[in-house]
Every structure is written in structure tokens, then in C-alpha cells.
Design an enzyme around this catalytic site. Structure first.
Site, PDB file in Angstrom:
ATOM      1  CD  GLU B  49      23.541  25.989  11.447  1.00  0.00           C
ATOM      2  OE1 GLU B  49      22.454  26.557  11.258  1.00  0.00           O
ATOM      3  OE2 GLU B  49      24.526  26.561  11.934  1.00  0.00           O
ATOM      4  CG  ASP B  60      32.413  32.340  11.872  1.00  0.00           C
ATOM      5  OD1 ASP B  60      31.423  32.057  12.559  1.00  0.00           O
ATOM      6  OD2 ASP B  60      32.577  31.930  10.708  1.00  0.00           O
ATOM      7  CE1 TYR B 174      21.765  32.116  12.714  1.00  0.00           C
ATOM      8  CE2 TYR B 174      22.342  29.912  12.007  1.00  0.00           C
ATOM      9  CZ  TYR B 174      22.549  31.000  12.835  1.00  0.00           C
ATOM     10  OH  TYR B 174      23.538  30.945  13.786  1.00  0.00           O
TER      11      TYR B 174
END
Ligand SMILES: Cc1ncc(COP(=O)(O)O)c(C=O)c1O
Lengths: 405, 264
Positions: B49, B60, B174
Site C-alpha cells: 500500500e 492516522d 481490509y
């Protein structure tokens, strides 16, 4: 009690035309759907409104008055200027309308912790206030730069029992506070209620915050009619994320003859690149969960906004404003830092009212507008908050006694 | 069949679990970042990725946030990430997923982005803040270019949503291990295993588990019921420690080998 007819916008997925929506990490999707359901249920429930209306009255001091600014009108020599006094609401700004509504909702949803972002600190104070009243712990995220320039409000939040977390990333202002609040929420989403302070963020926030703030216009319209026997020619409000503006605009949207003006932060001037004039100078994009206009570079990175007023220092804007701009129903203009300071001085010296620097932007534009209008016309300004929190900045700027013409 | 489908088919045939490595494009510079990508591929990463940096990465934690800042100050953007992939493709066939936030992709324009990505050798997209409800303007372009759209499932999603994203996406699913932002964790909480098994049983796509995985043992545990493990922040930390230094790619290579070994 005012009628609570549903507004047609947004569509069921939270879109205002091509704006709005729900652009968030998957982890938050269920929480947003749960929030939307809880909100719809509460909004349709008489007992919720009874409690909210009761608090707005006995706790927040509503209805706030409509004031005819006679000396300012005389000085402008044009349209008659009226002021909706949100500065007189409990905690000093319109933000309490929304935090009371969402606070009750958080309690109904059984959330044990509340978080919020704040720029000027007014939303932080209003959140801390409501949490103190309900006995729910709360944490406020605030950019380090705003902690410095709005230290008065930081102190208030702490005295109200809130924890204030300074945010040191990026421009250290409202955008970064919102980033950090989102990170907290994604981590603690099961127990935590995220109390967003403006008509920004993912669906249902822009709609919900507007609905809670729409009490401003629901009061102002009949108050104005009573005073003038007609509707205002123009309605003026400052626009950060856009909540006080939507709060007063919503009741007037259906009257196409009433001109609506949103005033953005012109900072050091639009050509300087240091401003918060998202609708005037931004491009369409996605930040903090919804599609709207944004200050961004050609590669889609968000630019730092600039404004003397922390509450307007934001590179995004609520999606409903993007839609109102696109459809032409509202016009968006900007006022520089210096002009806003003049607005502050004008209202102080001619009316004995000291507005927040955010609201001073609306005052400055309304004054300029009124000057060019006829004496048979009228301008209604939403005075979103009071200026006590800004004394530090004003002292730094060496303000004092200018008549600001 | 896309390159990502082929990778999972090969893994299944050999009875191995997959390793998905995340690195931020342009961290700390475009040239160094290419060396790290090559090192990860040479060491056995099955899929990489490539993160396109964004100024406001709200999903994040501090490690990838800092990497994004380093990458942005090295001038990285969507076009730069495509260029990086093009160079990587000159030497390696490892499938690449372009990973990022909606706005930089949107600004580039989905239709030209997907064409250019295809040409550069990108195999799929993973857009962190694009739930399937809003995927309408991106998905047709992604499909038209023959690229995969990697959907996400979170612990809060509920099985109905998991099934819906499984149907909407392609390549792999995912699976976000824990509620929270990206970042290394010492352990994954016990419910992760049961939940992974439940998701893997209910979905048609291969399942890759990510968020928090930082050691070979954790990768092995996370893939007990899944097809692959995603290791991001732990790899980015190696870049953070070594920067452009020549020892960095070697250290990443050793780490990736140790992860892959635990998955065989
Ligand atoms: C007094 C006041 N007015 C206006 C704003 C801007 O917010 P909004 O555009 O949501 O009304 C703020 C925000 O902090 C504020 O404190």
C-alpha cells in the site's frame, strides 16, 4: 412553540445538492447512523422539545432581544439597522443553542463522555457548561494558537470542569482541533458523544446543528415583523463553519425578497492569501466528513486559514452554505481583520455593545451595506457573540477609541 | 482477474498467509521512498500500500501523520505517487494499492486519476474516508480502468454493513482490527480473533487484518482466521528512524522477512 416543519434540505443521505454527505472512516459510519436515528427520534418527540425549549428559556435566557441600533443607523445614514442579540445568550454566544440540544441528545443516547473542538473557545465554553449541568465529563480540543489568543475562554472551560487538550499539529487552530477530536472519536466511539460546534462535519451534523440554531431566526422573524411591520431587506451574519448564519437564515430562506449575506474572514486581504474566505476563494473538496468549498492547493492539500478571529479561522465551511452560494440564494462577502476591528469599535462607541471579533465582521459589513441603502430599507445583523473573550487580542492590537469609519 | 486476485490465489494455493506492507510515498524523499518500496518487495511483501500524503490525516495516529508531513515537505502529491509507482514498476511486479484520503484524489479528478494510475501500474485504490455510500463518483472510473476498490470493515460496522462493503468492493477486504487510528500496538485485544473469523466466514473477498500489527507474532495471530496481515506504522517507524540513510532499506528488508516468515 414555533412550528417545526421539516426543512427540505438535505436529502436523506445528507446532501445539499452536490455538497455535504458523509466522508468518514468506516469506524465512524455506524455511530453517525445511530446519531441520525437518535436525532430524528428526539426531534419528533414532544417531550424532547419541551425540555429543550424550557432550558432555552430558563437557562440560556431566550428569547434574545431584537435591538434597533439607532445611533449606528444615524451614523450610517442609510438603512435601518437591527441587531439580534445572541451576545446576550448564556455563555456569551449563540453556541449554547446547539450545545443544549446536542447535550440532551447525548444523554438520551446514554453516552458517558462528551468531546468537542473549539476555535474561539465559545463552543468549548458552551459545551463545558452543558456538561457541567448534566454531570457528564467533557474534553475539549483546541489549537495551541487559539489556547494562547483566547486564554480567557480556556480558563472558563477549566473552571467549568472540562479538560482542555491543546493541539500542536498543523496551524494549531480550529482545523487541527477538529482533526484531533475526530481521532479521539474514532478511538472512543462506543462511549463518546462528539458534540460538533458548527454546521460542518459529516451528516447529520450540518442539518442537526442548523435545526438547533434555527431558533435564532424563528425568534428574529416575528420580532422583526413586530418592530417594522415587514421583513428585513437584508440579513447579515458572519460565517466560520456557518452555524449562526444558518441559524438566522433558515427562517428567511422561503422569502426570496430577503437578501442573505454571509460574511467570511478576509484576514489580511483576499489577495494576501492570508484569509478564511472559503466560499469566496475556495474550491470544492472534502474535509472533516463533508463536501463543500475548501481552501486548498492545486494538489488537494488543505491550506491554513488566517483570521484575527479564532472562530472564523477555518479553511472549510458548512455544506449548506456551499449550496446556498451555488443556487445564488445567499451571497458571500468578506471583511478584513482591520475592517472587523472597525466594526468592533463602531458598535462599542455608538451603541455600547462590544461584539465578539467574529460578529464584528458581520457588523462591519452590515454598516457598509446600510450606508448604500435607502432609509426605507432595513438590515438585520445576527450578533453571534460578545467580545469579552477578545480583550486580550484587542489590547495586543493597541485598540482603543477609534471611530472606525 | 486482477494482480491482487492473482496474489491471493497464489497465497491460497501455497497455503501461506499474505503480507501487506504500508509505506508513505515520498517519505522522507521520493528517491529514498523508492528504495524502501523495492526493499519491501524484495523481502517478500505480497502487496504494497503506497500512501498518498494528506495534510489532515484524521484516521492516522502520530507515526503516519509524521510520515505524511515529511512526505509533503519533500513535495509529494498524487502525481508524484504515480511517478513513484511507475518507477517501481520498472523493476517489480508486486501489486500496488494507492492508499489515501479522498480530497487529493478528488482534486486530481477520478476519471483521469484512474487512467493515469492504470498506466503507472497501480492495481487498486483504498480511500480511507470514502464509505461505499459515497463511492458513486469514484467507483465507475475505478472499475472502468480495471482497478480494484478495497473496502474497509471496522469493529463497529455490524454484519449487514460488512456484507454490503464486501459486495461493493474487490481485491480484498481490509478489516480494521480495533476502533481507533493507525499506530503500533503491543497486543490486539482478544475479541479480534472471533470477529475476524466471523467476517471471514461471511464474506467472499480475501480478508486482510490491519491496524496495530507490529511484530511477526502479532501478524501470525491476526491471520489465524484471515488471509493477510497489514503492517503499516511499524514499517514507517523504520523509515522514521533511518531516513535517507542506506541502512534503512536493509532494516526494513530484515523486518519484512521476519514478518513473512511468521506467515508461511
Ligand atoms: C461568537 C462567534 N460567532 C461566530 C462563530 C463562528 O461559528 P459559526 O460560523 O458556526 O457561527 C464563532 C465560533 O467560534 C463564535 O464564537
Amino acid at each position: 412553540m414555533a412550528k417545526r416543519k421539516g426543512n427540505r434540505m438535505p436529502d436523506p443521505a445528507g446532501h445539499f445538492g452536490s455538497f455535504g454527505g458523509r466522508y468518514v472512516a468506516e469506524t465512524l459510519m455506524s455511530a453517525l447512523i445511530e446519531l441520525e436515528k437518535a436525532y430524528r427520534k428526539a426531534w419528533g418527540d414532544r417531550s424532547f422539545h419541551r425540555e429543550l425549549d424550557g432550558l432555552l428559556k430558563s437557562y440560556a435566557g431566550r428569547p434574545t432581544p431584537l435591538y434597533f441600533a439607532g445611533r449606528l443607523t444615524e451614523k450610517a445614514g442609510g438603512a435601518r439597522i437591527y441587531i439580534k442579540r445572541e451576545d446576550l445568550a448564556h455563555t456569551g454566544s449563540h453556541k449554547i443553542n446547539n450545545t443544549l440540544g446536542q447535550g440532551l441528545l447525548a444523554r438520551r443516547m446514554g453516552k458517558r463522555r462528551v468531546i468537542a473542538e473549539t476555535g474561539a473557545g465559545q463552543h468549548g465554553v458552551a459545551t463545558a457548561t452543558v456538561c457541567a449541568r448534566m454531570g457528564i465529563p467533557c474534553e475539549i480540543y483546541m489549537g495551541e494558537e487559539d489556547v494562547r489568543r483566547q486564554s480567557h475562554n480556556v480558563f472558563r472551560m477549566r473552571l467549568l470542569g472540562a479538560r482542555v487538550n491543546p493541539v500542536t499539529s498543523g496551524s494549531r487552530t480550529l482545523k487541527d482541533a477538529m482533526n484531533e477530536a475526530l481521532r479521539d472519536w474514532v478511538t472512543n466511539v462506543r462511549t463518546t458523544y462528539y458534540l460538533i460546534g458548527s454546521t460542518a462535519g459529516p451528516h447529520p451534523y450540518p442539518e442537526m446543528v442548523r435545526d438547533f440554531q434555527s431558533v435564532i431566526g424563528r425568534e428574529a422573524l416575528p420580532q422583526f415583523r413586530k418592530a417594522e411591520g415587514k421583513l428585513p431587506t437584508a440579513v447579515v451574519a458572519c460565517v466560520g463553519g456557518g452555524s449562526n448564519a444558518m441559524g438566522i437564515f433558515t427562517s428567511f430562506l422561503r422569502y426570496p425578497g430577503v437578501r442573505l449575506y454571509g460574511v467570511e474572514a478576509g484576514g489580511l486581504g483576499l489577495s494576501s492569501g492570508k484569509h478564511g474566505a472559503t466560499l469566496s476563494r475556495g474550491k470544492v473538496g472534502v474535509l472533516h466528513g463533508s463536501k463543500s468549498f475548501l481552501l486548498q492547493d492545486a494538489t488537494g492539500q488543505i491550506l491554513e486559514a488566517h483570521s484575527i478571529s479564532a472562530g472564523l479561522d477555518y479553511p472549510g465551511v458548512g455544506p449548506e452554505h456551499a449550496w446556498l452560494k451555488e443556487t445564488g440564494r445567499a451571497e458571500y462577502v468578506s471583511v478584513t481583520d482591520a475592517q472587523a476591528l472597525s466594526g468592533f469599535s463602531l458598535l462599542s462607541l455608538y451603541e455600547g455593545i462590544q461584539p465578539a471579533l467574529e460578529s464584528s465582521h458581520a457588523v462591519a459589513f452590515a454598516y457598509r451595506l446600510a450606508k448604500k441603502m435607502r432609509s426605507s430599507e432595513t438590515v438585520l445583523v445576527n450578533l453571534s457573540g460578545r467580545g469579552d473573550k477578545d480583550m486580550g487580542i484587542l489590547m495586543e492590537m493597541g485598540e482603543g477609541g477609534r471611530d472606525g469609519d | 482477474m486482477t494482480a491482487i486476485d492473482a496474489a491471493f490465489r497464489r497465497l491460497r494455493a501455497s497455503g501461506e498467509k499474505g503480507l501487506v506492507v504500508y509505506l508513505t510515498a515520498g517519505d522522507p524523499t521520493p528517491a529514498a521512498s523508492l528504495r524502501y518500496l523495492r526493499a519491501a518487495a524484495d523481502a517478500g511483501a505480497d502487496i504494497i500500500e503506497v500512501g498518498v500524503p494528506f495534510s489532515d490525516p484524521t484516521a492516522d495516529g502520530p507515526t503516519i501523520e509524521a510520515a505524511s508531513r515529511r512526505a509533503l515537505s519533500s513535495g509529494m502529491n498524487v502525481a508524484g505517487a504515480l511517478e513513484l509507482v511507475r518507477k517501481f514498476r520498472g523493476t517489480h511486479a508486486t501489486p500496488i494499492v494507492l492508499f489515501g484520503y479522498f480530497n487529493p484524489f478528488y482534486r486530481y479528478g477520478w476519471s483521469s486519476l484512474c487512467k493515469d494510475a492504470r498506466e503507472a501500474g497501480v492495481d487498486g485504490f483504498l480511500v480511507v474516508d470514502l464509505p461505499f455510500e459515497e463511492s458513486g463518483e469514484a467507483l465507475p472510473s475505478i472499475r472502468k480502468a480495471g482497478l480494484d476498490w478495497i473496502p474497509l470493515a471496522a469493529p463497529t460496522s455490524g454484519m449487514a454493513r460488512v456484507r454490503a462493503v464486501d459486495r461493493a468492493g474487490s481485491g480484498f477486504l481490509y478489516l480494521i482490527s480495533v476502533t481507533g487510528v493507525t499506530g503500533v500496538r503491543k497486543t490486539l485485544p482478544p475479541p479480534v480473533a472471533a470477529w475476524t473469523r466471523k467476517v471471514a466466514k461471511a464474506t467472499r473477498l480475501p480478508v486482510a487484518v490491519g491496524f496495530g500489527i507490529s511484530s511477526p507474532a502479532m501478524a501470525a495471530a491476526a491471520t489465524r482466521h484471515a488471509d493477510a496481515a497489514v503492517v503499516g506504522s511499524a514499517c514507517v517507524k523504520i523509515v522514521e528512524r533511518n531516513g535517507r540513510g542506506s541502512r534503512g532499506p536493509a532494516e526494513l528488508s530484515r523486518f519484512v522477512r521476519s514478518l513473512k516468515k511468521a506467515l508461511r
